[in-house]
Write an enzyme that holds these catalytic residues in place. Structure first.
Site, PDB file in Angstrom:
ATOM      1  CE  LYS A 121      -1.422   2.399   3.235  1.00  0.00           C
ATOM      2  NZ  LYS A 121      -1.811   2.917   4.525  1.00  0.00           N
ATOM      3  CG  ASP A 139      -6.911   3.332   2.760  1.00  0.00           C
ATOM      4  OD1 ASP A 139      -7.849   3.034   1.983  1.00  0.00           O
ATOM      5  OD2 ASP A 139      -6.848   4.423   3.352  1.00  0.00           O
TER       6      ASP A 139
END
Ligand code: SF4
Length: 220
Positions: A121, A139
């Site tokens: 991420k 996320d």
């Protein structure tokens, strides 16, 4: 509504209503963004923005942070979540930048994920925001909002969400789409009690459609 129509509606809506979506983290260069994104894991951007001015003043680059002691850094980030681990990650990340990458933030996923504290991420955020490459960082907001709207189906992991979004969103819109979904999840499609009444995505949202049917007692 077909999957294609749903994506098309959602993309059009965001393009009209959030044409300039961007990260809410404060930073002035790639190093600062990398530090801020590491600190933001399971923490709010607002909280991170409160601690980074003093942190960046004391440690403005990889050189200074790489030679810092744990005790020098931890008090400056103590109010963010998992401060102990993040302190170790920040110092380790800075050390690796110096040892392997000439003190510069590298520009590929493969290199970025080698850095302590940097997962897929975080690497995707850096790749897309700093290097303007297509990337979809997933996320908790992106994961939840994409599933609720129905952009993803049966995605069990962030990587499955990423793969489905990447397969259906035009490459040139991937980076901004990441910010669209995060901001929508942060302010409208919040985790508990999403604000559907004020959401322009209702006509294309699977969750809303199902929820309304449920409230009206309509059997599918
Ligand atoms: S209609 Fe409700 S559930 Fe659907 S995206 Fe909007 S806020 Fe989220």
């Amino acid at each position: 509504m077909t999957k294609k129509e749903r994506y098309s509606f959602v993309i059009d809506w965001f393009q009209k209503n959030m044409p300039n979506a961007e990260t809410e983290l404060h930073y002035t260069d790639p190093f600062e963004l990398l530090v801020a994104v590491i600190l933001s894991a399971q923490c709010t951007d607002k909280r991170v923005n409160l601690v980074t001015p003093a942190l960046f003043q004391r440690f403005p680059n990889a050189e200074s942070l790489a030679s810092a002691e744990f005790e020098d850094v931890e008090p400056l980030v103590r109010s963010v979540t998992f401060a102990n681990n993040k302190t170790r990650h920040l110092i380790g990340m800075a050390k690796m930048l110096i040892e392997k990458f000439n003190g510069q933030v590298p520009g590929t996923m493969e290199e970025l994920v080698q850095l302590p504290g940097v997962g897929r991420k975080t690497a995707n955020v850096i790749v897309s925001v700093v290097f303007h490459q297509p990337g979809m960082a997933v996320d908790t907001h992106v994961f939840r909002v994409a599933a609720r709207i129905g952009l993803t189906r049966d995605a069990k992991t962030p990587l499955q969400t990423e793969d489905q979004l990447v397969a259906n969103i035009p490459r040139k819109l991937l980076s901004i789409a990441h910010h669209w979904l995060i901001l929508h999840g942060r302010y409208v499609c919040v985790a508990r009690n999403p604000k559907c009444a004020e959401c322009g995505l209702r006509p294309a949202c699977k969750y809303y459609e199902t929820d309304m049917k449920h409230i009206a007692g309509v059997n599918e």
